[in-house]
Design an enzyme around this catalytic site. Structure first.
Site, PDB file in Angstrom:
ATOM      1  N   HIS A   1      31.558  37.666  43.005  1.00 22.55           N
ATOM      2  CA  HIS A   1      32.799  37.690  42.226  1.00 22.55           C
ATOM      3  C   HIS A   1      33.851  36.840  42.938  1.00 22.55           C
ATOM      4  O   HIS A   1      34.131  37.044  44.116  1.00 22.55           O
ATOM      5  CB  HIS A   1      33.271  39.139  42.070  1.00 22.55           C
ATOM      6  CG  HIS A   1      34.462  39.316  41.191  1.00 22.55           C
ATOM      7  ND1 HIS A   1      34.375  39.387  39.818  1.00 22.55           N
ATOM      8  CD2 HIS A   1      35.777  39.437  41.486  1.00 22.55           C
ATOM      9  CE1 HIS A   1      35.593  39.558  39.310  1.00 22.55           C
ATOM     10  NE2 HIS A   1      36.468  39.587  40.305  1.00 22.55           N
TER      11      HIS A   1
ATOM     12  N   ASP B   1      36.858  46.223  37.918  1.00 25.53           N
ATOM     13  CA  ASP B   1      37.348  45.495  39.096  1.00 25.53           C
ATOM     14  C   ASP B   1      38.620  46.149  39.623  1.00 25.53           C
ATOM     15  O   ASP B   1      39.617  46.221  38.913  1.00 25.53           O
ATOM     16  CB  ASP B   1      37.627  44.043  38.665  1.00 25.53           C
ATOM     17  CG  ASP B   1      38.047  43.142  39.802  1.00 25.53           C
ATOM     18  OD1 ASP B   1      38.037  43.567  40.968  1.00 25.53           O
ATOM     19  OD2 ASP B   1      38.383  41.974  39.505  1.00 25.53           O
TER      20      ASP B   1
ATOM     21  N   SER C   1      33.421  40.972  45.736  1.00 24.65           N
ATOM     22  CA  SER C   1      34.536  40.030  45.605  1.00 24.65           C
ATOM     23  C   SER C   1      34.836  39.387  46.949  1.00 24.65           C
ATOM     24  O   SER C   1      35.257  40.061  47.893  1.00 24.65           O
ATOM     25  CB  SER C   1      35.785  40.756  45.101  1.00 24.65           C
ATOM     26  OG  SER C   1      36.905  39.931  45.325  1.00 24.65           O
TER      27      SER C   1
ATOM     28  N   ASP D   1      37.687  35.403  42.834  1.00 28.56           N
ATOM     29  CA  ASP D   1      39.020  35.657  42.282  1.00 28.56           C
ATOM     30  C   ASP D   1      39.925  34.462  42.481  1.00 28.56           C
ATOM     31  O   ASP D   1      40.286  34.136  43.610  1.00 28.56           O
ATOM     32  CB  ASP D   1      39.653  36.863  42.996  1.00 28.56           C
ATOM     33  CG  ASP D   1      39.004  38.174  42.590  1.00 28.56           C
ATOM     34  OD1 ASP D   1      38.931  38.444  41.385  1.00 28.56           O
ATOM     35  OD2 ASP D   1      38.581  38.922  43.495  1.00 28.56           O
TER      36      ASP D   1
ATOM     37  N   MET E   1      42.666  34.515  37.278  1.00 24.21           N
ATOM     38  CA  MET E   1      43.960  35.175  37.093  1.00 24.21           C
ATOM     39  C   MET E   1      45.013  34.072  37.084  1.00 24.21           C
ATOM     40  O   MET E   1      45.833  33.956  38.003  1.00 24.21           O
ATOM     41  CB  MET E   1      44.190  36.195  38.214  1.00 24.21           C
ATOM     42  CG  MET E   1      43.347  37.448  38.019  1.00 24.21           C
ATOM     43  SD  MET E   1      43.217  38.420  39.529  1.00 24.21           S
ATOM     44  CE  MET E   1      41.803  37.609  40.272  1.00 24.21           C
TER      45      MET E   1
ATOM     46  N   HIS F   1      36.620  34.922  38.148  1.00 26.31           N
ATOM     47  CA  HIS F   1      37.687  35.701  37.511  1.00 26.31           C
ATOM     48  C   HIS F   1      38.989  34.915  37.642  1.00 26.31           C
ATOM     49  O   HIS F   1      39.563  34.850  38.719  1.00 26.31           O
ATOM     50  CB  HIS F   1      37.758  37.062  38.226  1.00 26.31           C
ATOM     51  CG  HIS F   1      38.839  37.967  37.740  1.00 26.31           C
ATOM     52  ND1 HIS F   1      39.206  39.122  38.417  1.00 26.31           N
ATOM     53  CD2 HIS F   1      39.628  37.919  36.632  1.00 26.31           C
ATOM     54  CE1 HIS F   1      40.169  39.736  37.752  1.00 26.31           C
ATOM     55  NE2 HIS F   1      40.452  39.026  36.681  1.00 26.31           N
TER      56      HIS F   1
ATOM     57  N   MET G   1      40.266  45.862  34.236  1.00 30.06           N
ATOM     58  CA  MET G   1      40.937  45.960  35.542  1.00 30.06           C
ATOM     59  C   MET G   1      41.301  47.420  35.799  1.00 30.06           C
ATOM     60  O   MET G   1      41.944  48.072  34.979  1.00 30.06           O
ATOM     61  CB  MET G   1      42.212  45.103  35.557  1.00 30.06           C
ATOM     62  CG  MET G   1      41.994  43.605  35.579  1.00 30.06           C
ATOM     63  SD  MET G   1      40.897  42.996  36.883  1.00 30.06           S
ATOM     64  CE  MET G   1      41.739  43.565  38.365  1.00 30.06           C
TER      65      MET G   1
ATOM     66  N   MET H   1      43.636  32.946  41.807  1.00 24.82           N
ATOM     67  CA  MET H   1      45.006  33.392  41.484  1.00 24.82           C
ATOM     68  C   MET H   1      45.978  32.232  41.600  1.00 24.82           C
ATOM     69  O   MET H   1      45.882  31.432  42.533  1.00 24.82           O
ATOM     70  CB  MET H   1      45.431  34.482  42.461  1.00 24.82           C
ATOM     71  CG  MET H   1      44.507  35.669  42.500  1.00 24.82           C
ATOM     72  SD  MET H   1      45.113  36.870  43.696  1.00 24.82           S
ATOM     73  CE  MET H   1      43.806  38.094  43.584  1.00 24.82           C
TER      74      MET H   1
HETATM   75  C1  DX5 Z   1      42.212  41.949  42.236  1.00 23.61           C
HETATM   76  C2  DX5 Z   1      40.909  41.211  42.186  1.00 23.61           C
HETATM   77  C3  DX5 Z   1      39.763  42.001  42.690  1.00 23.61           C
HETATM   78  C4  DX5 Z   1      39.831  42.410  44.142  1.00 23.61           C
HETATM   79  C5  DX5 Z   1      39.118  43.725  44.281  1.00 23.61           C
HETATM   80  O1  DX5 Z   1      43.158  41.250  41.520  1.00 23.61           O
HETATM   81  O2  DX5 Z   1      40.602  40.837  40.862  1.00 23.61           O
HETATM   82  O3  DX5 Z   1      38.514  41.392  42.410  1.00 23.61           O
HETATM   83  O4  DX5 Z   1      39.255  41.471  45.010  1.00 23.61           O
HETATM   84  O5  DX5 Z   1      39.309  44.195  45.558  1.00 23.61           O
HETATM   85  P1  DX5 Z   1      39.039  45.711  45.952  1.00 23.61           P
HETATM   86  O6  DX5 Z   1      37.613  46.019  45.622  1.00 23.61           O
HETATM   87  O7  DX5 Z   1      39.337  45.725  47.407  1.00 23.61           O
HETATM   88  O8  DX5 Z   1      39.999  46.545  45.132  1.00 23.61           O
HETATM   89 ZN    ZN Z   2      38.518  40.100  40.346  1.00 23.61          ZN
END
Ligand code: DX5
Ligand code: ZN
Length: 216
Positions: free
Chosen positions: A32, A174, A7, A34, A67, A65, A136, A36
């Site tokens: 990956h 994740d 990620s 993310d 969010m 991903h 998650m 947000m």
């Molecule tokens: C959290 C994200 C993850 C995050 C994981 O909301 O979806 O992908 O980057 O990070 P680690 O591996 O540090 O928990």
């Molecule tokens: Zn993620």
């Protein structure tokens, strides 16, 4: 085959191109990404322009991903930015079926994610529309959180559900994954591993260490 999806939320953004090469050279097949929105989750990360700018830096698979609330609004734009697979949250869609169809109709693979407190049964009816389920194992929103132990049991239940369906659906996890717990996660039936902080502390070395476990 097990896949590592580092990620980039945990990457060093001033060296993102170099770090993408390091993870790719050491065995990570996916990246990956993310996204947000500050509404579905408390934090804001990055969006289309960043994905577009890193797309030429690697030929690896972009696992995006989302969010964000009502992601159906942005599927076309994420596709045009370079996504290969788009995962949306069950909790963020007023029409899950339409959202998954929109992703597949745009020619991309579709993933459906559930937060730690959502019943795993919620995804069952959508399996025929999914290429991947994303479990998650922390509350979404931030990297570097601690793995929620009950996630192993949930992963196992999801793997059984997928196997019983006979459908070719991947299971990704994740949140809070590290070199100490990834073995248990694989045993529970997960085949796609997201790891942020545990990879980017030392992208090349840690990717290699993860790949040794994923390939063993
Ligand atoms: C959290 C994200 C993850 C995050 C994981 O909301 O979806 O992908 O980057 O990070 P680690 O591996 O540090 O928990
Ligand atoms: Zn993620």
């Amino acid at each position: 085959m097990n896949i590592l999806a580092p990620s980039i939320l945990a990457a060093d953004f001033k060296n993102l191109g170099k770090q993408l090469s390091e993870i790719a050279e050491n065995g990570a097949e996916w990246v990956h990404i993310d996204v947000m929105d500050g509404k579905f989750v408390p934090s804001i990360s990055f969006g289309m322009p960043v994905i577009r700018s890193i797309r030429p830096a690697t030929d690896k698979f972009f696992d995006v991903h989302l969010m964000i609330e009502e992601p159906i609004r942005y599927i076309k734009e994420f596709k045009e930015s370079g996504a290969d697979l788009i995962t949306v949250h069950y909790e963020a869609c007023s029409d899950v079926t339409a959202t998954l169809k929109e992703i597949r109709d745009s020619g991309l693979k579709a993933g459906l994610s559930i937060k730690p407190k959502t019943d795993t049964e919620a995804v069952r009816e959508y399996l025929p529309l999914c290429d991947m389920i994303l479990l998650m194992s922390v509350e979404p929103g931030f990297g570097g959180q601690k793995f929620i132990e009950g996630s192993l049991e949930r992963a196992h239940a999801l793997r059984e559900m997928i196997t019983a369906s006979g459908l070719p659906v991947d299971l990704e996890i994740d949140g809070g994954i590290n070199l100490d717990n990834v073995g248990d996660v694989l045993k529970a039936g997960v085949n796609i591993i997201v790891a942020g902080s545990a990879v980017f502390k030392d992208p090349a070395g840690n990717t290699r260490a993860f790949m040794e476990i994923l390939n063993s």
